[in-house]
Structure formats: C-alpha cells, structure tokens
Design a protein around this motif. Structure first.
Motif, PDB file in Angstrom:
ATOM      1  N   GLU A   1      51.827  41.028  41.129  1.00  0.00           N
ATOM      2  CA  GLU A   1      50.825  41.519  42.068  1.00  0.00           C
ATOM      3  C   GLU A   1      50.307  42.894  41.654  1.00  0.00           C
ATOM      4  O   GLU A   1      49.111  43.174  41.726  1.00  0.00           O
ATOM      5  CB  GLU A   1      51.409  41.562  43.481  1.00  0.00           C
ATOM      6  CG  GLU A   1      51.732  40.190  44.059  1.00  0.00           C
ATOM      7  CD  GLU A   1      50.497  39.316  44.166  1.00  0.00           C
ATOM      8  OE1 GLU A   1      49.393  39.866  44.392  1.00  0.00           O
ATOM      9  OE2 GLU A   1      50.608  38.088  44.022  1.00  0.00           O
ATOM     10  N   THR A   2      51.241  43.751  41.207  1.00  0.00           N
ATOM     11  CA  THR A   2      50.810  45.079  40.739  1.00  0.00           C
ATOM     12  C   THR A   2      49.971  44.965  39.473  1.00  0.00           C
ATOM     13  O   THR A   2      48.932  45.643  39.321  1.00  0.00           O
ATOM     14  CB  THR A   2      52.039  45.956  40.491  1.00  0.00           C
ATOM     15  OG1 THR A   2      52.823  46.024  41.689  1.00  0.00           O
ATOM     16  CG2 THR A   2      51.639  47.356  40.063  1.00  0.00           C
ATOM     17  N   LEU A   3      50.430  44.100  38.559  1.00  0.00           N
ATOM     18  CA  LEU A   3      49.682  43.908  37.317  1.00  0.00           C
ATOM     19  C   LEU A   3      48.291  43.349  37.600  1.00  0.00           C
ATOM     20  O   LEU A   3      47.302  43.730  36.950  1.00  0.00           O
ATOM     21  CB  LEU A   3      50.459  42.965  36.402  1.00  0.00           C
ATOM     22  CG  LEU A   3      49.835  42.670  35.040  1.00  0.00           C
ATOM     23  CD1 LEU A   3      49.716  43.953  34.231  1.00  0.00           C
ATOM     24  CD2 LEU A   3      50.658  41.620  34.298  1.00  0.00           C
TER      25      LEU A   3
ATOM     26  N   GLN B   1      46.454  43.839  40.287  1.00  0.00           N
ATOM     27  CA  GLN B   1      45.606  44.913  40.798  1.00  0.00           C
ATOM     28  C   GLN B   1      45.134  45.833  39.676  1.00  0.00           C
ATOM     29  O   GLN B   1      43.994  46.320  39.680  1.00  0.00           O
ATOM     30  CB  GLN B   1      46.370  45.715  41.856  1.00  0.00           C
ATOM     31  CG  GLN B   1      46.728  44.912  43.093  1.00  0.00           C
ATOM     32  CD  GLN B   1      45.491  44.462  43.857  1.00  0.00           C
ATOM     33  OE1 GLN B   1      44.474  45.164  43.872  1.00  0.00           O
ATOM     34  NE2 GLN B   1      45.581  43.294  44.490  1.00  0.00           N
ATOM     35  N   VAL B   2      46.014  46.061  38.679  1.00  0.00           N
ATOM     36  CA  VAL B   2      45.631  46.944  37.563  1.00  0.00           C
ATOM     37  C   VAL B   2      44.575  46.282  36.685  1.00  0.00           C
ATOM     38  O   VAL B   2      43.567  46.893  36.306  1.00  0.00           O
ATOM     39  CB  VAL B   2      46.880  47.312  36.747  1.00  0.00           C
ATOM     40  CG1 VAL B   2      46.485  48.090  35.484  1.00  0.00           C
ATOM     41  CG2 VAL B   2      47.836  48.139  37.590  1.00  0.00           C
ATOM     42  N   LEU B   3      44.780  44.983  36.354  1.00  0.00           N
ATOM     43  CA  LEU B   3      43.876  44.299  35.430  1.00  0.00           C
ATOM     44  C   LEU B   3      42.507  44.032  36.043  1.00  0.00           C
ATOM     45  O   LEU B   3      41.527  43.837  35.308  1.00  0.00           O
ATOM     46  CB  LEU B   3      44.506  42.984  34.965  1.00  0.00           C
ATOM     47  CG  LEU B   3      45.793  43.115  34.147  1.00  0.00           C
ATOM     48  CD1 LEU B   3      46.314  41.749  33.753  1.00  0.00           C
ATOM     49  CD2 LEU B   3      45.578  43.981  32.915  1.00  0.00           C
ATOM     50  N   THR B   4      42.434  43.965  37.359  1.00  0.00           N
ATOM     51  CA  THR B   4      41.134  43.737  38.017  1.00  0.00           C
ATOM     52  C   THR B   4      40.578  45.006  38.637  1.00  0.00           C
ATOM     53  O   THR B   4      39.653  44.941  39.462  1.00  0.00           O
ATOM     54  CB  THR B   4      41.284  42.651  39.104  1.00  0.00           C
ATOM     55  OG1 THR B   4      42.284  43.067  40.048  1.00  0.00           O
ATOM     56  CG2 THR B   4      41.684  41.319  38.495  1.00  0.00           C
ATOM     57  N   SER B   5      41.126  46.149  38.268  1.00  0.00           N
ATOM     58  CA  SER B   5      40.658  47.418  38.831  1.00  0.00           C
ATOM     59  C   SER B   5      39.282  47.762  38.256  1.00  0.00           C
ATOM     60  O   SER B   5      38.874  47.287  37.188  1.00  0.00           O
ATOM     61  CB  SER B   5      41.658  48.529  38.512  1.00  0.00           C
ATOM     62  OG  SER B   5      41.774  48.695  37.119  1.00  0.00           O
TER      63      SER B   5
ATOM     64  N   GLU C   1      57.194  29.668  36.779  1.00  0.00           N
ATOM     65  CA  GLU C   1      58.366  29.756  35.909  1.00  0.00           C
ATOM     66  C   GLU C   1      57.999  30.203  34.488  1.00  0.00           C
ATOM     67  O   GLU C   1      58.586  29.729  33.508  1.00  0.00           O
ATOM     68  CB  GLU C   1      59.100  28.407  35.850  1.00  0.00           C
ATOM     69  CG  GLU C   1      59.514  27.843  37.193  1.00  0.00           C
ATOM     70  CD  GLU C   1      60.546  28.731  37.889  1.00  0.00           C
ATOM     71  OE1 GLU C   1      61.283  29.431  37.172  1.00  0.00           O
ATOM     72  OE2 GLU C   1      60.588  28.729  39.125  1.00  0.00           O
ATOM     73  N   ALA C   2      57.049  31.093  34.354  1.00  0.00           N
ATOM     74  CA  ALA C   2      56.646  31.555  33.019  1.00  0.00           C
ATOM     75  C   ALA C   2      56.010  32.927  33.143  1.00  0.00           C
ATOM     76  O   ALA C   2      55.391  33.250  34.151  1.00  0.00           O
ATOM     77  CB  ALA C   2      55.671  30.576  32.362  1.00  0.00           C
ATOM     78  N   GLN C   3      56.203  33.740  32.085  1.00  0.00           N
ATOM     79  CA  GLN C   3      55.570  35.046  31.996  1.00  0.00           C
ATOM     80  C   GLN C   3      54.195  34.884  31.338  1.00  0.00           C
ATOM     81  O   GLN C   3      53.906  35.436  30.280  1.00  0.00           O
ATOM     82  CB  GLN C   3      56.450  35.999  31.186  1.00  0.00           C
ATOM     83  CG  GLN C   3      57.707  36.429  31.900  1.00  0.00           C
ATOM     84  CD  GLN C   3      57.407  37.406  33.025  1.00  0.00           C
ATOM     85  OE1 GLN C   3      56.428  38.132  32.996  1.00  0.00           O
ATOM     86  NE2 GLN C   3      58.263  37.406  34.043  1.00  0.00           N
ATOM     87  N   VAL C   4      53.355  34.060  32.012  1.00  0.00           N
ATOM     88  CA  VAL C   4      52.025  33.759  31.482  1.00  0.00           C
ATOM     89  C   VAL C   4      51.022  33.941  32.617  1.00  0.00           C
ATOM     90  O   VAL C   4      51.246  33.453  33.735  1.00  0.00           O
ATOM     91  CB  VAL C   4      51.949  32.318  30.933  1.00  0.00           C
ATOM     92  CG1 VAL C   4      50.531  32.002  30.461  1.00  0.00           C
ATOM     93  CG2 VAL C   4      52.933  32.136  29.781  1.00  0.00           C
ATOM     94  N   ILE C   5      49.931  34.651  32.319  1.00  0.00           N
ATOM     95  CA  ILE C   5      48.858  34.791  33.296  1.00  0.00           C
ATOM     96  C   ILE C   5      47.661  33.974  32.823  1.00  0.00           C
ATOM     97  O   ILE C   5      47.373  33.891  31.628  1.00  0.00           O
ATOM     98  CB  ILE C   5      48.455  36.262  33.502  1.00  0.00           C
ATOM     99  CG1 ILE C   5      47.993  36.891  32.196  1.00  0.00           C
ATOM    100  CG2 ILE C   5      49.592  37.044  34.108  1.00  0.00           C
ATOM    101  CD1 ILE C   5      47.418  38.284  32.365  1.00  0.00           C
ATOM    102  N   GLN C   6      46.991  33.344  33.788  1.00  0.00           N
ATOM    103  CA  GLN C   6      45.802  32.537  33.496  1.00  0.00           C
ATOM    104  C   GLN C   6      44.569  33.243  34.039  1.00  0.00           C
ATOM    105  O   GLN C   6      44.527  33.622  35.206  1.00  0.00           O
ATOM    106  CB  GLN C   6      45.939  31.145  34.122  1.00  0.00           C
ATOM    107  CG  GLN C   6      44.779  30.211  33.791  1.00  0.00           C
ATOM    108  CD  GLN C   6      44.890  28.888  34.510  1.00  0.00           C
ATOM    109  OE1 GLN C   6      44.739  28.826  35.726  1.00  0.00           O
ATOM    110  NE2 GLN C   6      45.175  27.833  33.744  1.00  0.00           N
TER     111      GLN C   6
ATOM    112  N   TYR D   1      45.732  46.604  26.367  1.00  0.00           N
ATOM    113  CA  TYR D   1      46.518  47.179  27.465  1.00  0.00           C
ATOM    114  C   TYR D   1      47.996  46.778  27.338  1.00  0.00           C
ATOM    115  O   TYR D   1      48.904  47.585  27.594  1.00  0.00           O
ATOM    116  CB  TYR D   1      45.961  46.683  28.807  1.00  0.00           C
ATOM    117  CG  TYR D   1      46.786  47.102  30.008  1.00  0.00           C
ATOM    118  CD1 TYR D   1      46.665  48.381  30.537  1.00  0.00           C
ATOM    119  CD2 TYR D   1      47.690  46.215  30.590  1.00  0.00           C
ATOM    120  CE1 TYR D   1      47.431  48.759  31.628  1.00  0.00           C
ATOM    121  CE2 TYR D   1      48.454  46.586  31.674  1.00  0.00           C
ATOM    122  CZ  TYR D   1      48.328  47.858  32.189  1.00  0.00           C
ATOM    123  OH  TYR D   1      49.087  48.239  33.270  1.00  0.00           O
ATOM    124  N   GLY D   2      48.264  45.551  26.906  1.00  0.00           N
ATOM    125  CA  GLY D   2      49.654  45.098  26.747  1.00  0.00           C
ATOM    126  C   GLY D   2      50.402  45.877  25.686  1.00  0.00           C
ATOM    127  O   GLY D   2      51.574  46.219  25.857  1.00  0.00           O
TER     128      GLY D   2
END
Length: 814
Positions: A125-127, A129-133, A171-176, A201-202
């Motif tokens: 959730e924090t990530l 907010q940062v990526l869509t800031s 169940e994965a460290q993947v964002i779509q 950024y990563g």
C-alpha cells in the motif's frame, strides 16, 4: 327430456381440470362441509406461494407492462453501449527484489522480529502511494510531451489522461501495472515509460534499503550480546544455589531413592512387628519381665549365689523341723530364724554384687517393691529373687531369647524412625523438583533464544555486507507492455445480454408489482383463494357468447316468420338458453348445467330446493344467471319458480320479456291468492313472479310473516324456487331472505369484483347458510384449448364466439 335424467359428474364443460376435481370432492358420499365454526375474518390478498405456472399467468396477463419495461431497458442498454467511445488497455508485470536478503524467522524475540519485518519485503500500500504520486507521474509527463501532444500542459500536473491501476499478484512479490485510455498508442507509451521509471526507482531503493539494514543490525548486536550474558549468569547462579547439574537426571535419582527408602522402611516395619509378636509370646510363657529373666540368667551362673541358696534351703529345713517341735519363741527356733535371716542378707548382697545396683533395684521393685531383703524373717519367708531357683535349662534358653528379642525390637524401632525421616526428606525434595525444573527450563530457554538471536544477527550482518559489496538484485521486468489492438470496452454482446437480463428482471418486477396493486379478481383460482365458500361453478359468459346466442335466436325467429309469412316475435333470452340448437353447443348452457348438478349435491343432509342468488354489487350478472339457471333446471323436467325479489331495480321481466304490472310486492301487500301473480314463460316448466310495483320499504316487506308464508307455499308448489335478490353489500335484502330458504348462492363477476368486496360480502353473510360462490364472466381465452377440445371430441364445429376475444367487459344487457 325425462324427469329422472341425471347429468354425469365429468360433463362439466364450463370447469377447468382443477375445478372438475373440486366438483368430484363436492359430490362425494359425505358431501361438502360448507360451514365451520365461523367465517374467516381476514382473507389473503394474494397467493401465499408463487409457483412457475402462476408466474406465467401473471406475465401473460400483464404482458404489456412486461414488454414496455423490457423493451425500454433493453433499448437504453443498447443506446448506451453504441454511444460509448472505445477503450484500450495494456498490462505489464515487475518483480520486486526484497530490500534485504531473506533469512529465517525471528523466533519470538522482539529484536529479531523487527529485523524480519524489514526483511519480509515492501509494504504494497505504501509502495503504491509512492509509485502513483504526482512526483513520479510528472516524470512520465516530461518524457512523453514530445511524443504525445495531449501530455503537453495537461492540467493538473502529476495526473494522467487515462486510468492507471497497480495491484499485487497473490502470493508473489510482483506488481501488475494496468493502464486504460481511448488511444492505444498512449497506452503503450505510458506503460513503457512507467516501466523504466519504476526500475530506476527499484535500484535506488535497493541500495538505500541494504545500507539501512546493515546499520540496524549493527546497532542491535551489542544489546543482544548483553542479553546472552545476562541469561547465562542467571542460569549459572540458579545451578549453584540448588546444586543442580541436570534437573532431569536428578529428578530420576530422587524417585529411585524414594522407592528404595520406602521399601526398606516397609521391611523394617515388618521385622519390628514380628519381633514384638515373638516378645509377647516369650513373655507369656516365662511369666516374668525381661529384667527378671536377665537377673535369673546372671544369678544362675554365680557359684557363690548358688552356694548361699543351698545354705538357705538347709536353714529353712532345720527351721521347719524346729517349729514342728518347738514354738516360735523357743531359743532354738529363734536361733534358726536368725541364721536364716543372715543367709538371706548374704544372698541379697551377692545378688547386688552380681547384678549391679541398677538392675538389682529394678528387679527388687518389680518383685516386692523393697529389694531382696525386704521380707521379714518370718517362718516360711524366701528371698525376693527366688524365681531363679525354678529355672531349668529350657527356661533359661527362653529367657535368653526374650532378652535378645527385646534388644532387636529397640534396634528395629530406631531403624524404622530413621528410614521414615529420610523418606520424608526425599519426598519434600521431589515435590520441589517440578518448580525447580520449570525455572531451570525457562532460564535455559532464555539462554538458547538469546544465543540464537545473536547468531542470526551475525549471519544477517555478514550476508548484508556481502550483498552491499556486490551490486544487489534490482527489480526485474518479467512481462513488458504490448500495443493493444482491440478495444475491451464497450463489450456489445455482454452489454446486450445484460440489458436483456435486466429488462427481463425489471419487466417481471413491474408486472408483479402491477399484479399486486390490482385488487380485482381475474381468475377462478383468485376467487377461490379470496372467499371461504366452495366454488359451485364457473360460467364462461361474455358479451360475445351472449350476443351469439341472441343473434342465432333472432335469425331462427326471422326465418320461421318468413316461412309462415308472419311477423317475427321478439327473441327471448330464456328461450335462447333452452333452445335445442344450443342445448349441446353453448358453453354458457353447459356451465349452467354443471352449476345445477353441484347445487343438487351440495348438501347431503337436506336437498337444496329454495335458494337466494345475490352478488356483492350490481351488474355482476346474477339476474342473467338466475334466468339461465331456471331455464336449464326447467328443461330437466322440473317445475321451477323464478321470483324477482329485487324490489329496488328489478330486471328479470326485461330479460324474459314479461310485464311487471303485478308481482311479488302485490302478493305481499294483498291478502289474496299469490298464484294469480305468477306468470308463465316461454320455457316449459318455468314460471316467473316478477317484482311488481316498487314499494317504499322493500326490507319491511321481505322481512314480514307474509313473505315467510309465501316461500313455504312456493316450496310445496314447485320443485325449485330461485329468488333473485339485490346485491348484498350495503343492502340487507339477501340477508333477510336467506334464513327463509335453504341457502344463498353468491355470484362474483371476474374482472369486476375485488378481494375487499369478497371479504365484505362474506362477513355480511356470516350468519346465514352460504351454499357457495359462482364465478361469472370467466375469460374464455384462458381455457380456449379445453373448449375447442370439447367440440372437436364430439365432431362439431367450434362456435364463432369461442374464437372471439371479449374486448369489452359487462354482461349481456338489453
């Protein structure tokens, strides 16, 4: 027709299948139980259950409501679908690298738990907010201003024209990443730009997070080392205080020692009981105490004591001989007494020397309470320790055994006491062992947890230092964006299907709502549910069928008149009903026959010959049914009298084309023969008494003794008396006439009478005998297949009125 003709129960052509079954129940051996303890005061407004068949009937009846709503909703959905602009979307997926190298769990320690929380990955959730800031989105705008004109100065800054969505895959460290817009090129370029910005950024976050993790671990290691030292010191002090090496082993040793001590104590206790038993037995056999036995044993081994005993015996023999010869005062006897006393003193002195003062004193006290020399030198006196003189070798051995047993008892008593004390001490230690063991386990666990936490921190620090020395694992693009070719919205097929479904649901709801709001009874089933009275019949009467009968009768009259060159007579309704041409063809006549049959069998206790026909309101067709039913009954060979008791708005004379100058009112006010006011009709066997002049007080006339007498005379003069009464709602004429007859028949016209009317008329006639209810003006279109099947079965042509839809409501009126 013969008078004994009876119609079959299954020829009720005017009834549906369920009504025929109801009629068969009505005509059973026991009859129909028409009356209960009271009439229901509240009648249902609708069916309690809506089965598919009833639902289909409702939709068919309210089809215009259903179709209007259905077509309107479907048209709106179609219009909305075809006016929407096309929308495109594309997706891409990025795998996130953990901010630190993953390690094992912390095991409940607050410090390691905090470390593991850092290592578990990003807070999505924090990530998000940062990526869509706005700061990140503004970079996309700056890079795409040259390629996409609508990005140049698009207000406000930090926003995108389309819709950007970020979600984490399960169940994965993947964002779509998903981006939607009306321009496919914009979708593709925006996603590519966002991919590049997010990967940069990563990499920055990876380096920053590793440095922060190393600082955190190094700050926690000294504190963890202090905790390890503290836990080890507490464990060491506990071992020294309670002399514990291994509490588990010591607990087992204590249990073994307790068991051995308990066994030894039980053995000593057994031996003690045996010794006490032997001691008591020896004491009983010897007859003296252990001290006496000990003294006797010691004195028997003293030669001097034995020699003195011999001297004492010799002195006693001499004393006995002297006493036989002399008196006690004789000098010789006194000399012997002195000698005997001297020997006794020497004997006691020897016993004291042999036994010792302590034993000698106890023996003297036990025997005489005064010692060996306590006896006076009287004739026949002997020393106190004379028991030893009676000891032989056997008794001497027993005395020795008694002494040994006493000594053994004392030893066993001491041993038993010592074992009991030792056992109690061991049990106390064993009871304290669980608490000590629990405390030892707790301290040992603290040491292990603190040591393991310290080991993990050292391992993590080493791994982080290695990862910092290397480049680190950055974010990875695992699925790049692809240029969309086909729009995903609007989906015409799906929207149309949804529109049809929504139109069907809303149209059905509208039809059901309209049906619920309509309080009018439209079907036979609704009438049966709305009234507590049995259904006697259903009459498929409509304007079309009545006009067909009237026209055919008129054509028949004109044809007959033209053939005879006579003026044609006016067609009569009763003659049309009873005409042979329609006797086997008219649905209306068949329904009246069924009604007549049901009336004959409605009561098993008393045949129904006189009855009142009424309705809830005017224009429900009761007068028409009275004329038709009277004609059908008369056609069966019965003598029928039709009485028009509606002294307010009479209509029977108009239907039967009879004058109404004199009638029922005349018979009630004049004390004359009532039969002179009866008129003959065109139907053989049917006679009519019209209403006559309208009186000012109809109820007063109908509730008179004269009316009761008239009805009684009519009952004896005719087979059937049918009384046409005014409507029951608001008027008491029918309620006044009902007790004078066999019952009341209610006529309810479908499409006009309401549930409230049916409830009110049932309540108003609650105190009279209601034979049943007749459904009038039944819609022929609902049972058209049944009626057509009826005519085809007999090989006859279907009447014209059966194919005519009743477009108007109302009964046949002149």
């Amino acid at each position: 027709m013969t008078k004994d003709w009876r119609p079959s129960r299954n020829t009720a052509s005017g009834l549906s299948g369920s009504e025929v079954g109801y009629q068969e129940t009505l005509l059973g051996d026991q009859g129909y139980r028409r009356r209960q303890d009271g009439v229901r005061r509240s009648l249902p407004n609708s069916e309690s259950e809506l089965n598919p068949q009833e639902f289909g009937k409702i939709l068919l009846k309210r089809r215009w409501w259903f179709l209007s709503v259905f077509l309107g909703v479907t048209a709106l959905c179609a219009a909305w679908t075809w006016t929407r602009p096309p929308r495109y979307f594309a997706t891409s997926e990025i795998m996130l690298a953990n901010p630190a190298i993953p390690t094992e769990a912390g095991g409940g320690n607050p410090t390691t738990d905090a470390l593991v929380q850092v290592k578990r990955g990003y807070d999505f959730e924090t990530l998000k907010q940062v990526l869509t800031s706005p700061s990140v989105i503004s970079q996309v705008q700056e890079r795409l201003q040259a390629e996409l004109p609508n990005f140049a100065g698009s207000p406000p800054s930090g926003t995108l024209p389309g819709q950007l969505t970020l979600q984490q895959l399960p169940e994965a460290q993947v964002i779509q990443l998903r981006y939607e817009s009306g321009d496919p090129a914009e979708v593709y370029l925006v996603l590519n730009t966002l991919q590049k910005i997010y990967l940069e950024y990563g990499r920055q976050q990876q380096r920053l997070n590793i440095g922060q993790a190393i600082k955190f671990v190094e700050s926690q290691i000294p504190q963890q080392q202090q905790q390890v030292a503290k836990a080890e010191a507490e464990l060491r002090a506990f071992r020294q205080t309670y002399s514990l090496v291994d509490p588990q082993v010591q607990s087992g040793s204590l249990a073994t020692s307790i068991t051995g001590t308990e066994q030894s104590r039980q053995e000593a206790q057994t031996q003690l009981e045996e010794a006490r038993t032997l001691y008591a037995s020896l004491q009983n056999r010897l007859g003296f105490q252990p001290d006496e036995a000990l003294a006797a044993s010691a004195l028997s081994q003293s030669t001097r004591y034995q020699a003195l005993l011999d001297q004492l015996q010799e002195a006693e023999l001499k004393l006995a001989e002297a006493r036989n010869r002399f008196r006690d005062s004789h000098p010789q006897v006194q000399a012997l007494l002195g000698q005997r006393q001297q020997v006794i003193g020497l004997l006691n002195q020897e016993a004291r020397n042999t036994l010792g003062d302590q034993l000698f004193g106890r023996v003297a006290v036990e025997q005489s309470g005064g010692g060996f020399g306590s006896n006076l030198p009287s004739p026949g006196s002997r020393p106190a320790l004379s028991a030893q003189q009676n000891l032989n070798s056997v008794r001497l051995d027993l005395a020795k055994q008694l002494i040994e047993t006493e000594n053994n008892i004392r030893v066993l008593e001491v041993r038993t006491s010592a074992l009991t004390t030792a056992e109690g001490r061991l049990r106390q230690q064993f009871q304290n062992m669980p608490e000590l063991l629990s405390r030892y386990t707790e301290l040992d666990r603290d040491v292990q947890v603190a040591t393991e936490a310290l080991r993990k921190m050292l391992t993590v620090r080493q791994e982080l230092q290695v990862s910092s020395a290397q480049e680190g694992v950055p974010w990875q693009l695992i699925r790049p964006a692809v240029l969309p070719e086909q729009p995903f919205a609007p989906n015409h097929t799906r929207n149309l299907i949804l529109g049809v479904m929504a139109g069907t649901i809303l149209g059905s709801a509208a039809a059901l709502l309209r049906h619920q709001m309509d309080d009018t009874l439209h079907s036979v089933e609704e009438l049966k549910n709305a009234t507590p009275h049995p259904l006697l019949g259903s009459v498929p009467y409509s304007v079309a069928s009545a006009l067909a009968i009237w026209r055919q009768e008129a054509r028949s009259a004109l044809h007959t008149a033209s053939a005879a060159t006579q003026t044609p007579s006016r067609p009569s309704y009763a003659r049309a009903v009873a005409s042979p041409a329609h006797y086997n063809r008219s649905l209306y006549v068949e329904a009246l026959r069924s009604l007549y049959t049901n009336l004959r069998f409605v009561s098993s206790e008393r045949p129904v010959r006189t009855f009142v026909m009424t309705s809830s309101m005017p224009k429900e067709g009761k007068s028409t049914l009275c004329c038709g039913l009277a004609s059908v009954i008369a056609d069966q060979g019965q003598r029928v009298l039709l009485v028009d008791a509606d002294l307010r708005r009479p209509s029977v004379h108009r239907y039967l084309d009879l004058p109404n100058v004199r009638g029922l009112s005349s018979a009630l006010v004049r004390e004359e023969d009532w039969q002179q006011w009866v008129q003959a009709s065109e139907v053989p066997g049917l006679e009519v008494m019209t209403s006559g002049p309208l009186p000012p007080n109809p109820v007063g006339l109908l509730d008179s003794q004269r009316m009761a007498q008239l009805l009684e005379d009519m009952r004896h003069a005719y087979d059937y008396v049918i009384i046409d009464a005014p409507p029951a709602l608001g008027l008491t004429d029918a309620a006044v006439l009902a007790p004078l007859t066999d019952g009341v028949v209610l006529v309810a016209r479908l499409g006009q009478v309401t549930r409230g009317m049916a409830r009110q008329v049932s309540e108003s006639l609650a105190q009279v005998n209601v034979l049943g209810v007749v459904a009038n003006s039944v819609n022929e279109s609902g049972d058209r297949y049944y009626y057509q099947h009826y005519y085809h079965y007999y090989g006859e042509a279907v009447p014209e009125n059966l194919n005519t839809s009743p477009a108007r409501k109302g009964l046949f009126r002149k």
